[in-house]
Design an enzyme around this catalytic site. Structure first.
Site, PDB file in Angstrom:
ATOM      1  N   THR A  42       0.845  -1.201   0.000  1.00 11.36           N
ATOM      2  CA  THR A  42       0.000   0.000   0.000  1.00 11.36           C
ATOM      3  C   THR A  42       0.875   1.245   0.000  1.00 11.36           C
ATOM      4  OG1 THR A  42      -1.787  -1.123   1.177  1.00 11.36           O
ATOM      5  CG2 THR A  42      -1.756   1.287   1.292  1.00 11.36           C
ATOM      6  N   HIS A  91       3.815  -9.872   3.365  1.00  8.88           N
ATOM      7  CA  HIS A  91       2.879 -10.891   3.881  1.00  8.88           C
ATOM      8  C   HIS A  91       2.156 -11.676   2.799  1.00  8.88           C
ATOM      9  CE1 HIS A  91      -1.165  -8.839   3.587  1.00  8.88           C
ATOM     10  NE2 HIS A  91      -0.400  -7.771   3.491  1.00  8.88           N
ATOM     11  N   THR A 103      12.759   5.059  10.733  1.00 10.07           N
ATOM     12  CA  THR A 103      13.673   3.974  11.074  1.00 10.07           C
ATOM     13  C   THR A 103      13.169   2.663  10.476  1.00 10.07           C
ATOM     14  OG1 THR A 103      14.204   5.083  13.137  1.00 10.07           O
ATOM     15  CG2 THR A 103      14.764   2.737  12.998  1.00 10.07           C
ATOM     16  N   CYS A 107      -9.461  -6.652   1.428  1.00  6.42           N
ATOM     17  CA  CYS A 107      -9.290  -5.218   1.667  1.00  6.42           C
ATOM     18  C   CYS A 107     -10.569  -4.461   1.366  1.00  6.42           C
ATOM     19  CB  CYS A 107      -8.156  -4.703   0.810  1.00  6.42           C
ATOM     20  SG  CYS A 107      -7.548  -5.946  -0.306  1.00  6.42           S
TER      21      CYS A 107
HETATM   22  C1  LIG Z   1      -2.211  -7.169  -0.573  1.00  5.71           C
HETATM   23  C2  LIG Z   1      -2.091  -6.278  -1.740  1.00  5.71           C
HETATM   24  C3  LIG Z   1      -1.768  -4.934  -1.589  1.00  5.71           C
HETATM   25  C4  LIG Z   1      -1.565  -4.306  -0.249  1.00  5.71           C
HETATM   26  O1  LIG Z   1      -0.380  -4.755   0.343  1.00  5.71           O
HETATM   27  P1  LIG Z   1      -0.059  -4.444   1.869  1.00  5.71           P
HETATM   28  O2  LIG Z   1       1.356  -4.900   2.023  1.00  5.71           O
HETATM   29  O3  LIG Z   1      -1.037  -5.256   2.667  1.00  5.71           O
HETATM   30  O4  LIG Z   1      -0.213  -2.989   2.071  1.00  5.71           O
HETATM   31  C5  LIG Z   1      -1.666  -4.174  -2.728  1.00  5.71           C
HETATM   32  N1  LIG Z   1      -1.859  -4.696  -3.934  1.00  5.71           N
HETATM   33  C6  LIG Z   1      -2.166  -5.982  -4.128  1.00  5.71           C
HETATM   34  C7  LIG Z   1      -2.371  -6.514  -5.499  1.00  5.71           C
HETATM   35  C8  LIG Z   1      -2.297  -6.816  -3.030  1.00  5.71           C
HETATM   36  O5  LIG Z   1      -2.622  -8.096  -3.219  1.00  5.71           O
END
Ligand SMILES: *Cc1c(COP(=O)(O)O)cnc(C)c1O
Length: 385
Positions: A75, A204, A242, A328
């Site tokens: 993000t 993740h 940091t 999300c």
């Molecule tokens: C999960 C995801 C995000 C967001 O990633 P985060 O590390 O959770 O902020 C953005 N784009 C795609 C395609 C995702 O699958």
């Protein structure tokens, strides 16, 4: 007997690989230094962890270590790429091109760009979920600073033609950013062969920790961007704050495990996914697969159970942890904008489930999931045309 609930939501997040946790532990305990402390060993140790991880991440995509900037996740990387690039070009090149089926964080960052006066084109997609390359070529003008197209879609798993997109961008003098949260470490990516100038990565989604990610940014003046956070100038001034050595070390090892096991993992998942699809389609020939059937990440299956309500179906399959849309966007009810963008009706979109398999999925779990789904649909009266 399989342990339930069975986790089948690998596009929402992945469990951490135990090997990743092992690599992180020293930085959560005795090696606690601040990587910015340049006057003593505690700082050097922490900085060394960042250096190693930078190399590990870079290696997966054919980049140089100096081109990797650590962030809090995809993000943040997406926001930094879109806003940072648009801000530096300003009114000299005030146009951004992206796609209607992008992740919310790209779409919202694009909206924010519109609000401060930039022009944004949201490309529609074909029924396959893939972009129309002619439409892209026609949309990129001398005013276009940046084109942002995701690599693998988080809802329907389709793989966009990155190399062709990169070639169009290069030819027309626009920078190419790709949100590769679902693709990095899973499919071969090469920033040079694909002409990718910026790439977003998330820890993740690749069996690493949450709260860490990276932005790949091609070296050179062309890709200079405006930092989105003021502070101590960490990450070569691109991202102040940091760094988290434990999280970054986790991202690094997660990336190198993905690289080492990519081909073999893709093979294994592909066989399991075929097994699941075959079982489901045999019992429910009316099942509608969303997204291109060939150009897709093998760990993703998005299907519409036509005539049934997805939420009701979910309530009948409590032993399966699947999703009725993108995690999300779960706060926002209503049919998925991605499924609507590929031309699904509201009712088809509302009957969709996303099934995501990954590194720790077993054949037994696949068989159990198929049985549970088939039984649930039968108990609800079957699919309706
Ligand atoms: C999960 C995801 C995000 C967001 O990633 P985060 O590390 O959770 O902020 C953005 N784009 C795609 C395609 C995702 O699958």
């Amino acid at each position: 007997m399989v342990k339930t609930p069975i986790y089948l939501d690998y596009q929402a997040t992945t469990p951490m690989d135990p090997r990743v946790l092992d690599a992180m532990m020293p930085y959560l305990t005795e090696k606690f230094g601040n990587p910015h402390s340049s006057t003593h060993r505690f700082g050097w140790e922490a900085e060394a962890a960042l250096d190693i991880a930078r190399e590990q991440v870079a290696e997966v995509i054919g980049a140089e270590a100096e081109e990797i900037y650590f962030t809090s996740g995809a993000t943040e990387s997406n926001n930094l790429a879109l806003k940072g690039i648009m801000d530096i070009w300003g009114q000299k090149k005030p146009h951004l091109v992206t796609v209607a089926t992008e992740h919310k964080c790209v779409l919202e960052a694009a909206r924010a760009c519109e609000q401060v006066g930039y022009k944004v084109t949201y490309l529609s997609v074909l029924e396959s979920g893939l972009i129309d390359l002619d439409l892209l070529a026609a949309s990129v003008t001398p005013e276009t600073a940046l084109v942002s197209v995701m690599a693998v879609n988080n809802e329907i798993g389709v793989i966009q033609p990155l190399e062709a997109i990169g070639a169009i961008c290069r030819e027309r003098g626009a920078l190419f950013h790709t949100d590769a949260a679902q693709a990095f470490g899973k499919i071969p990516l090469d920033v040079n062969a694909m002409n990718i100038d910026l790439m977003s990565i998330s820890g993740h989604k690749i069996y690493g920790p949450k709260g860490v990610g990276a932005l790949y940014k091609r070296a050179g003046r062309q890709t200079a961007l405006t930092p989105q956070m003021s502070g101590g100038g960490q990450e070569s001034g691109v991202r102040s704050g940091t760094q988290a050595p434990a999280l970054v070390a986790g991202l690094g090892i997660a990336a190198s495990l993905c690289k080492a096991e990519m081909a073999q993992e893709r093979d294994r998942l592909s066989k399991m996914m075929e097994r699941l699809k075959t079982k489901l389609l045999a019992a429910m020939p009316g099942l509608l697969i969303n997204g291109d059937v060939d150009r897709r990440w093998v760990g993703n299956l998005n299907v519409s159970f036509c005539g049934l309500d997805g939420d009701l179906l979910l309530a009948n399959i409590r032993s399966l942890a699947v999703s009725s849309g993108a995690a999300c966007a779960s706060a926002v009810s209503g049919p998925s904008y991605v499924l609507q963008a590929i031309g699904r009706t509201e009712s088809q979109a509302k009957s969709a489930l996303r099934i995501g398999i990954g590194r720790f999925t077993t054949d037994d779990e696949i068989d159990h999931a198929a049985n549970v789904l088939v039984q649930a649909v039968e108990s609800m009266g079957g699919l309706k045309p």
